[in-house]
Design a protein around this motif. Structure first.
Motif, PDB file in Angstrom:
ATOM      1  N   ALA A   1     -18.340 -14.822  -6.750  1.00  0.00           N
ATOM      2  CA  ALA A   1     -18.140 -15.501  -8.037  1.00  0.00           C
ATOM      3  C   ALA A   1     -16.719 -15.282  -8.549  1.00  0.00           C
ATOM      4  O   ALA A   1     -16.089 -16.205  -9.075  1.00  0.00           O
ATOM      5  N   TRP A   2     -16.200 -14.062  -8.390  1.00  0.00           N
ATOM      6  CA  TRP A   2     -14.835 -13.768  -8.812  1.00  0.00           C
ATOM      7  C   TRP A   2     -13.837 -14.627  -8.039  1.00  0.00           C
ATOM      8  O   TRP A   2     -12.922 -15.205  -8.608  1.00  0.00           O
ATOM      9  N   ARG A   3     -14.043 -14.719  -6.732  1.00  0.00           N
ATOM     10  CA  ARG A   3     -13.129 -15.516  -5.894  1.00  0.00           C
ATOM     11  C   ARG A   3     -13.149 -16.976  -6.306  1.00  0.00           C
ATOM     12  O   ARG A   3     -12.112 -17.637  -6.388  1.00  0.00           O
ATOM     13  N   THR A   4     -14.326 -17.499  -6.592  1.00  0.00           N
ATOM     14  CA  THR A   4     -14.443 -18.890  -7.027  1.00  0.00           C
ATOM     15  C   THR A   4     -13.739 -19.112  -8.360  1.00  0.00           C
ATOM     16  O   THR A   4     -13.032 -20.098  -8.541  1.00  0.00           O
ATOM     17  N   ALA A   5     -13.902 -18.178  -9.291  1.00  0.00           N
ATOM     18  CA  ALA A   5     -13.312 -18.318 -10.631  1.00  0.00           C
ATOM     19  C   ALA A   5     -11.805 -18.157 -10.640  1.00  0.00           C
ATOM     20  O   ALA A   5     -11.125 -18.756 -11.464  1.00  0.00           O
TER      21      ALA A   5
END
Length: 92
Positions: free
Chosen positions: A64-68
């Motif tokens: 999720a962090w990478r996507t954001a």
């Protein structure tokens, strides 16, 4: 320079990473709970995350962090933990 995020609970490894980063002049922000990683995301800023893949919820939080952020993630886990490695690869 944006800080490198470190998602880890192991105090010995945390001390090694933060000590090395300090010697290199690289700021590090430690997050010990995967559920608290999202507020640290800094959406759209890129950046780097180093994550202990053995933490419960770490794989999903890192994905999720990478996507954001469009940042890069480096995960670590025992080389014999093939199931965690597989799940991490599937998560990206």
């Amino acid at each position: 320079m944006a800080p490198v995020l470190l998602l880890i609970r192991d105090l010995m490894f945390m001390a090694r990473v933060t000590g090395t980063a300090k010697e290199l002049g690289v700021p590090v922000k430690v997050v010990r709970d995967p559920a608290k990683l999202a507020p640290e995301a800094g959406a759209g800023q890129g950046g780097r995350l180093i994550v202990d893949l053995n933490l419960e919820g770490a794989i999903d939080a890192a994905a999720a962090w990478r996507t954001a952020t469009a940042g890069s993630v480096t995960g670590f886990v025992s080389h014999v933990d093939s199931e965690t490695i597989r799940r991490a690869r599937e998560a990206g």
